[in-house]
Scaffold this motif. Structure first.
Motif, mmCIF file in Angstrom:
data_model
loop_
_atom_site.group_PDB
_atom_site.id
_atom_site.type_symbol
_atom_site.label_atom_id
_atom_site.label_comp_id
_atom_site.label_asym_id
_atom_site.label_seq_id
_atom_site.Cartn_x
_atom_site.Cartn_y
_atom_site.Cartn_z
ATOM 1 N N ALA A 1 39.106 31.829 33.389
ATOM 2 C CA ALA A 1 38.935 30.535 34.054
ATOM 3 C C ALA A 1 40.185 29.663 33.967
ATOM 4 O O ALA A 1 40.403 28.816 34.823
ATOM 5 N N ALA B 1 41.213 42.138 40.797
ATOM 6 C CA ALA B 1 40.112 41.178 40.701
ATOM 7 C C ALA B 1 40.233 40.328 39.448
ATOM 8 O O ALA B 1 40.041 39.105 39.483
ATOM 9 N N LEU B 2 40.551 40.948 38.318
ATOM 10 C CA LEU B 2 40.671 40.204 37.060
ATOM 11 C C LEU B 2 41.881 39.280 37.068
ATOM 12 O O LEU B 2 41.916 38.291 36.330
ATOM 13 N N GLY C 1 42.621 37.559 39.596
ATOM 14 C CA GLY C 1 42.272 36.463 40.494
ATOM 15 C C GLY C 1 42.667 36.680 41.929
ATOM 16 O O GLY C 1 42.535 35.764 42.748
ATOM 17 N N LYS D 1 47.264 32.196 37.761
ATOM 18 C CA LYS D 1 46.360 32.764 36.772
ATOM 19 C C LYS D 1 47.179 33.360 35.634
ATOM 20 O O LYS D 1 48.301 33.816 35.827
ATOM 21 N N LEU E 1 33.123 41.564 37.771
ATOM 22 C CA LEU E 1 34.387 41.077 37.219
ATOM 23 C C LEU E 1 34.685 39.658 37.678
ATOM 24 O O LEU E 1 34.547 39.337 38.863
ATOM 25 N N THR E 2 35.089 38.826 36.756
ATOM 26 C CA THR E 2 35.572 37.488 37.076
ATOM 27 C C THR E 2 36.865 37.250 36.310
ATOM 28 O O THR E 2 36.981 37.642 35.144
ATOM 29 N N PRO E 3 37.854 36.632 36.939
ATOM 30 C CA PRO E 3 39.117 36.388 36.243
ATOM 31 C C PRO E 3 38.958 35.300 35.191
ATOM 32 O O PRO E 3 38.002 34.509 35.232
ATOM 33 N N ARG F 1 37.373 43.777 29.024
ATOM 34 C CA ARG F 1 36.797 44.783 29.904
ATOM 35 C C ARG F 1 37.397 46.128 29.503
ATOM 36 O O ARG F 1 38.611 46.246 29.323
ATOM 37 N N ASP G 1 42.343 41.268 27.364
ATOM 38 C CA ASP G 1 41.466 41.111 28.523
ATOM 39 C C ASP G 1 40.993 42.462 29.024
ATOM 40 O O ASP G 1 39.907 42.573 29.595
ATOM 41 N N GLY H 1 44.147 32.705 45.020
ATOM 42 C CA GLY H 1 44.011 34.152 44.979
ATOM 43 C C GLY H 1 45.114 34.884 45.695
ATOM 44 O O GLY H 1 45.167 36.118 45.659
#
Length: 400
Positions: A19, A312-313, A315, A169, A15-17, A287, A239, A147
Motif C-alpha cells: 500500500a 501485479a505485486l 503495482g 511503488k 495479489l495486491t501490491p 508471497r 515481499d 500503475g
C-alpha cells in the motif's frame, strides 16, 4: 489440476501490491511503477508552433503564391507582438512560436526565395505543419495513469510536463532458494550423483530484468527442519520468496510441506507441460512461489506465472502476458492431455509470423530455452498442422 489460464487468473486475483509508496527524483525513477496518476500540468504544446523549418504564411484566402518575408522567428524566440498580414511570411524554424495571423507553414524546400520575396513551388494547405496549442495534452488532463511503468518514453513525458519527482511503488524484496542435496555451486567439483545448481542462477538472472531487490538464499538441503526455518526467516523481511525443487510428492520434497507448516498453500499442480509441480501460497507478508526442480519447467513457469505476478505485486496496471498470433512452421501429431508450451523462434515470411520449434524440446534441455525467443502454446488434446494459427509469448518481452 488447474489449467494454465485458470491458474493465472486465480493467482493474479489474490495479489495486491504494497500500500505504501515513495517519491523519487525523476532521474532515479526509470522502470519503476507509478503509484498515483500524474495529470498534465501544462498545455502541450504550450503555444502554436512550427513543425518544420520553412516559412509561416498569412494567406486567409488560400490562393496566394507570392509572399513578402517580413520577420524571422527561431525556437526560443518570444513572438508576442509579432503578426503577419495577408501576403506576408515569416522565416521560421522547427519549434518556433507561430506569429499571429499565420495560416500555414510551408517547408523551405517547397519554396524559392529572392531577397524578401518568397515564391511557393506548390500550394500550401491551410493549417499545414502547425502544431496547435494543447493538441496533445490540455492542462489538467490525464498524463500517466497509476500503475504505468516508467519506461524511457514515460520518463520523458513526465519531464516534458516539468515533473522533477514522481510517486512510485516500493521495490519488491525477493529471496531466491534452490532445494536438493544433489545440487552444488558452479565452480565446485560435483561428487557422484550431484549436479550444478542452474535454477537459482536462472531465477536471479530473470530478476535482473525487474526493478526488485534480490537476495540469494542459497541451496536448501533435503532437511525438513532446515527448510522450514529458512522459509520462516525469509518470510519476515521479503515481499516474495522463490524456490525451485522440493515441491513434488517425493519423500525428500520438503518445500511444499514447510510452507504448509508456516503459512498457507493456495494451489499446486498445474495441467501444463512442462511445469506441472508449480505451487504458490503465502508465509507472513511474503508471497511464495514454488517452481519445479526441472530447469526447463522453472524457465516456463517463471515466464508464464511469476513474471505476471511480479508485475501485479509491483503495482503495474497490466500484468497479463501478451500473446501474438503466429503460424506453425512445424507439425505435431502427438496429443497431450496438458497445455504445452514449446520453445520456438519466430520469423517473418510473406507477411506472416512463423514459429519454428527449437531442437531439444526435452524437459531437461536448457539449450532450447537459450535459443528460443518465444513460447508457443498448444492447447490440450490438440494436433498441429503446418500453417495452423497458434498463440506465442515473446520471451524477450517479459520485462515490458
Amino acid at each position: 489440476m488447474l489449467d494454465y489460464h485458470d491458474a493465472l487468473a486465480t493467482l493474479l486475483a489474490g495479489l495486491t501490491p504494497p500500500a505504501d509508496d515513495e517519491t523519487l527524483p525523476l532521474s532515479a525513477a526509470a522502470n519503476r511503477t507509478l503509484a498515483r496518476a500524474l495529470p498534465a500540468r501544462f498545455d502541450t504544446p504550450s503555444f502554436d508552433n512550427s513543425a518544420m523549418d520553412g516559412y509561416a504564411l498569412c494567406d486567409p484566402s488560400g490562393t496566394c503564391t507570392t509572399f513578402g518575408v517580413t520577420v524571422r522567428v527561431a525556437a526560443g524566440d518570444n513572438a508576442a507582438g509579432v503578426a503577419l498580414q495577408p501576403g506576408e511570411a515569416a522565416r521560421i524554424f522547427t519549434g518556433a512560436p507561430l506569429p499571429a495571423g499565420a495560416t500555414a507553414v510551408v517547408a523551405q524546400e517547397d519554396t524559392r526565395r529572392d531577397g524578401d520575396r518568397l515564391q511557393l513551388e506548390r500550394p500550401a494547405r491551410a493549417g499545414a505543419h502547425i502544431r496547435r496549442r494543447a493538441e496533445e495534452y490540455a492542462a489538467g488532463g490525464a498524463l500517466l495513469e497509476a500503475g504505468a511503468r516508467l519506461t524511457p518514453a514515460a520518463v520523458a513525458l513526465a519531464a516534458s510536463q516539468g515533473y522533477a519527482a514522481v510517486p512510485v511503488k516500493p521495490r519488491l524484496k525477493v529471496t531466491v532458494f534452490s532445494s536438493g542435496n544433489e545440487l552444488v555451486e558452479p565452480g565446485a567439483v560435483p561428487q557422484p550423483g550431484q549436479i550444478f545448481d542452474a535454477n537459482r542462477y536462472q531465477l536471479v538472472a530473470w530478476l535482473a530484468g525487474f526493478d526488485v531487490d534480490v537476495r540469494d538464499g542459497g541451496i536448501l538441503p533435503d532437511d525438513a527442519a532446515h527448510t522450514r526455518a529458512a522459509l520462516a526467516e525469509a518470510s519476515l523481511a521479503n515481499d516474495v520468496i522463490l524456490t525451485s525443487g522440493g515441491v513434488s510428492v517425493g519423500e525428500e520434497d520438503h518445500v511444499r510441506a514447510a510452507l504448509e507448516s508456516i503459512g498457507t498453500l493456495t494451489a499446486w499442480k498445474l495441467a501444463i507441460k512442462p511445469g506441472k509441480p508449480f505451487a504458490w501460497g503465502q508465509a507472513g507478508r511474503a508471497r511464495v512461489f514454488m517452481l519445479p526442480g526441472n530447469p526447463v519447467a522453472t524457465f516456463v513457469t517463471f515466464f508464464l506465472l511469476v513474471v505476471p505476478a511480479l508485475r501485479a505485486l509491483s503495482g503495474q496496471a497490466d500484468a497479463m502476458p501478451r500473446a501474438l498470433p503466429v503460424r506453425a512452421a512445424f507439425v505435431k501429431n502427438k496429443v497431450e492431455p496438458r497445455r504445452e508450451f514449446l520453445r520456438a523462434r519466430l520469423r517473418a515470411e510473406d507477411g506472416a509470423l512463423l514459429a519454428d520449434l527449437m531442437a531439444g524440446q526435452g524437459s531437461a534441455m536448457l539449450s532450447a530455452c537459450a535459443g528460443a525467443d518465444a513460447l508457443v502454446e498448444i492447447p490440450p488434446a490438440t494436433t498441429v498442422a503446418e500453417g495452423d494459427l497458434l498463440n506465442a509469448y515473446l520471451i524477450n518481452g517479459a520485462f515490458q
